[in-house]
Motif scaffolding. Structure first.
Motif, PDB file in Angstrom:
ATOM      1  N   PRO A  86       1.152  -0.869  -0.182  1.00  0.00           N
ATOM      2  CA  PRO A  86      -0.024   0.056   0.261  1.00  0.00           C
ATOM      3  C   PRO A  86       1.084   1.128  -0.316  1.00  0.00           C
ATOM      4  O   PRO A  86       0.187   2.313  -0.551  1.00  0.00           O
ATOM      5  N   GLU A  87       2.130   1.241   0.754  1.00  0.00           N
ATOM      6  CA  GLU A  87       3.199   2.224   0.694  1.00  0.00           C
ATOM      7  C   GLU A  87       3.655   3.032  -1.046  1.00  0.00           C
ATOM      8  O   GLU A  87       3.672   3.740  -1.080  1.00  0.00           O
ATOM      9  N   HIS A  90       0.998   4.211  -2.547  1.00  0.00           N
ATOM     10  CA  HIS A  90       0.557   5.981  -2.024  1.00  0.00           C
ATOM     11  C   HIS A  90       1.742   6.591  -2.469  1.00  0.00           C
ATOM     12  O   HIS A  90       0.802   7.426  -2.712  1.00  0.00           O
ATOM     13  N   ASP A  91       2.431   6.369  -3.241  1.00  0.00           N
ATOM     14  CA  ASP A  91       3.521   7.250  -3.960  1.00  0.00           C
ATOM     15  C   ASP A  91       2.931   6.336  -5.071  1.00  0.00           C
ATOM     16  O   ASP A  91       3.237   8.044  -5.768  1.00  0.00           O
ATOM     17  N   ARG A  94       0.707  10.060  -5.575  1.00  0.00           N
ATOM     18  CA  ARG A  94       1.010  11.571  -5.034  1.00  0.00           C
ATOM     19  C   ARG A  94       1.598  11.850  -6.399  1.00  0.00           C
ATOM     20  O   ARG A  94       2.340  13.087  -7.112  1.00  0.00           O
ATOM     21  N   LEU A 101      -6.806   6.670  -5.124  1.00  0.00           N
ATOM     22  CA  LEU A 101      -6.848   5.314  -4.482  1.00  0.00           C
ATOM     23  C   LEU A 101      -7.808   4.627  -3.957  1.00  0.00           C
ATOM     24  O   LEU A 101      -7.595   5.523  -2.847  1.00  0.00           O
TER      25      LEU A 101
END
Length: 136
Positions: A86-87, A90-91, A94, A101
């Motif tokens: 998930p990180e 998120h990147d 962004r 998302l």
């Protein structure tokens, strides 16, 4: 390591490593038929093709180009995904202007197989929203 393993022992050598990455333990326990279908699909893959795919994925990095995406973008991630976390999602969001998302809480890497109804509803709602407003 997986490339070497598959080259030496075929898909049998890696299938038990891959299943936990693709389907989380709770999913495999409650849906053994799904696990067996994914296992069978993996075992049908050619070892050299799988090795080539591993090499391609290992060296790909498009993050510096994501800002160039100009179309509406929906990113879907599984909260339990250890491969594409998930990180990482998120990147990606962004970096892509105006992207959205959605994280499926009970999914890992194969969210479309683990949560097909939730996945389909999420994508359908997103597509319908953009069909009504194509310029956004």
């Amino acid at each position: 390591a997986r490339v070497q393993a598959v080259q030496e022992g075929g898909m049998d050598a890696v299938v038990d490593q891959l299943l936990p990455r693709y389907l989380h333990a709770d999913c495999r326990e409650r849906a053994p038929a799904l696990e067996q279908r994914v296992r069978a699909t993996l075992l049908r893959q050619g070892p050299s093709s799988y090795a080539q795919a591993c090499r391609a994925v290992a060296s790909v990095d498009w993050t510096a180009q994501l800002h160039r995406i100009q179309c509406p973008t929906q990113v879907v991630a599984g909260a339990r995904d250890v491969a594409a976390t998930p990180e990482m999602a998120h990147d990606i969001v962004r970096a892509i202007p105006g992207s959205k998302l959605s994280i499926l809480p009970d999914a890992s890497h194969l969210s479309v197989a683990e949560c097909p109804g939730e996945f389909a509803a999420l994508v359908q709602a997103w597509l319908q929203g953009h069909a009504a407003h194509p310029a956004t």
